[in-house]
Design a protein around this motif. Structure first.
Motif, mmCIF file in Angstrom:
data_model
loop_
_atom_site.group_PDB
_atom_site.id
_atom_site.type_symbol
_atom_site.label_atom_id
_atom_site.label_comp_id
_atom_site.label_asym_id
_atom_site.label_seq_id
_atom_site.Cartn_x
_atom_site.Cartn_y
_atom_site.Cartn_z
ATOM 1 N N ILE A 184 0.851 -1.189 0.000
ATOM 2 C CA ILE A 184 0.000 0.000 0.000
ATOM 3 C C ILE A 184 0.884 1.235 0.000
ATOM 4 O O ILE A 184 1.723 1.417 0.889
ATOM 5 N N ILE A 185 0.695 2.092 -1.025
ATOM 6 C CA ILE A 185 1.591 3.213 -1.271
ATOM 7 C C ILE A 185 0.800 4.518 -1.282
ATOM 8 O O ILE A 185 -0.293 4.591 -1.847
ATOM 9 N N ASN A 186 1.355 5.542 -0.649
ATOM 10 C CA ASN A 186 0.786 6.883 -0.719
ATOM 11 C C ASN A 186 0.835 7.343 -2.174
ATOM 12 O O ASN A 186 1.909 7.439 -2.767
ATOM 13 N N ALA A 187 -0.338 7.595 -2.766
ATOM 14 C CA ALA A 187 -0.400 7.919 -4.192
ATOM 15 C C ALA A 187 0.292 9.237 -4.519
ATOM 16 O O ALA A 187 0.746 9.446 -5.654
ATOM 17 N N ALA A 188 0.384 10.143 -3.562
ATOM 18 C CA ALA A 188 0.979 11.458 -3.823
ATOM 19 C C ALA A 188 2.491 11.457 -3.639
ATOM 20 O O ALA A 188 3.212 12.099 -4.405
ATOM 21 N N THR A 189 2.982 10.752 -2.633
ATOM 22 C CA THR A 189 4.407 10.825 -2.283
ATOM 23 C C THR A 189 5.196 9.574 -2.666
ATOM 24 O O THR A 189 6.428 9.619 -2.706
ATOM 25 N N GLY A 190 4.505 8.452 -2.910
ATOM 26 C CA GLY A 190 5.203 7.206 -3.201
ATOM 27 C C GLY A 190 5.657 6.457 -1.958
ATOM 28 O O GLY A 190 6.290 5.405 -2.053
ATOM 29 N N ILE A 192 5.738 3.989 1.036
ATOM 30 C CA ILE A 192 5.101 2.703 1.328
ATOM 31 C C ILE A 192 4.520 2.767 2.743
ATOM 32 O O ILE A 192 5.255 2.913 3.720
ATOM 33 N N LEU A 193 3.217 2.659 2.845
ATOM 34 C CA LEU A 193 2.543 2.754 4.137
ATOM 35 C C LEU A 193 2.418 1.403 4.826
ATOM 36 O O LEU A 193 2.398 1.331 6.050
ATOM 37 N N ARG A 194 2.321 0.342 4.025
ATOM 38 C CA ARG A 194 2.231 -0.983 4.627
ATOM 39 C C ARG A 194 2.487 -2.046 3.571
ATOM 40 O O ARG A 194 2.098 -1.892 2.409
ATOM 41 N N GLU A 195 3.126 -3.142 4.004
ATOM 42 C CA GLU A 195 3.288 -4.340 3.183
ATOM 43 C C GLU A 195 2.849 -5.532 4.020
ATOM 44 O O GLU A 195 3.180 -5.616 5.209
ATOM 45 N N LEU A 196 2.114 -6.445 3.425
ATOM 46 C CA LEU A 196 1.680 -7.631 4.157
ATOM 47 C C LEU A 196 1.356 -8.749 3.182
ATOM 48 O O LEU A 196 1.139 -8.528 1.989
ATOM 49 N N THR A 197 1.360 -9.959 3.716
ATOM 50 C CA THR A 197 0.910 -11.135 2.987
ATOM 51 C C THR A 197 -0.278 -11.713 3.739
ATOM 52 O O THR A 197 -0.184 -12.006 4.931
#
Length: 217
Positions: A184-190, A192-197
């Motif tokens: 999950i990435i902030n669309a404005a700044t790039g 990465i807000l979270r990564e998960l499986t």
């Protein structure tokens, strides 16, 4: 549908492939796959079972099962005592299945065998561990984090709520999905807000994916 498939596999073991029409219980490939694979598609992929779907507007692909259903309906209509309840109908269907598979000779089979005899004498194809290793499902979704700090994502036919944090409420994000891996990435700044499986092998019913965990517990 998934429960029926699993019960059938418990009785006959897992097949190498399945063939169905394009009903939504079997596949969502004509729905744009916006929600990813459905429950059955996910299970077939997990087990390494090749999924085959008939060509649209080509009903003869499932001609054998359609012919079987025609025979079954004719037999049911010919019974002197017609069922008036679901239990009575099921009893008749069980009787028909036993007769059709184990007692009724079939002209299309060698020596007019019964289907049960032919089935038991035939080697069974089993799922391959490599049949679907390159069959991934990749998606890009645009969303906005809600006031509770979550975004939603449908995986394996179920809507999941993924926690990002209330300070990010209202932030527009991009969700990059590779099978069950989610970024999950902030669309404005790039950022990465979270990564998960999302690990569906542990709990198919879990909805909320809290922060602080990379996988579903």
């Amino acid at each position: 549908m998934l429960d029926t498939f699993r019960r059938t596999c418990d009785q006959h073991e897992h097949p190498a492939s399945v063939l169905t029409d394009n009903g939504m219980v079997y596949t969502v490939r004509f729905a744009g796959r916006r929600g990813g694979r459905n429950h059955l598609e996910h299970e077939l992929h997990r087990l390494g079972i090749v999924q085959k779907n008939g060509r649209p507007n080509h009903p003869t692909t499932q001609g054998k099962v359609e012919r079987f259903q025609q025979t079954m309906k004719k037999w049911l209509r010919a019974q002197p005592d017609q069922p008036t309840t679901v239990h009575e109908l099921q009893a008749l269907l069980d009787t028909f299945t036993e007769h059709y598979n184990h007692h009724r000779p079939h002209r299309s089979l060698p020596h007019r065998q019964t289907p049960a005899t032919a089935y038991q004498a035939t080697p069974k194809a089993r799922p391959s561990t490599t049949a679907r290793e390159h069959d991934s499902h990749d998606r890009l979704r645009r969303d906005k984090i809600d006031k509770t700090g979550c975004v939603t994502l449908r995986i394996a036919g179920k809507l999941r709520h993924i926690g990002i944090g209330r300070p990010h409420a209202g932030t527009h994000v991009l969700l990059l999905i590779h099978d069950h891996d989610v970024r999950i990435i902030n669309a404005a700044t790039g950022e990465i807000l979270r990564e998960l499986t999302i690990d569906l092998t542990r709990d198919l019913t879990r909805d909320y994916q809290p922060r602080g965990t990379n996988t579903q517990k």
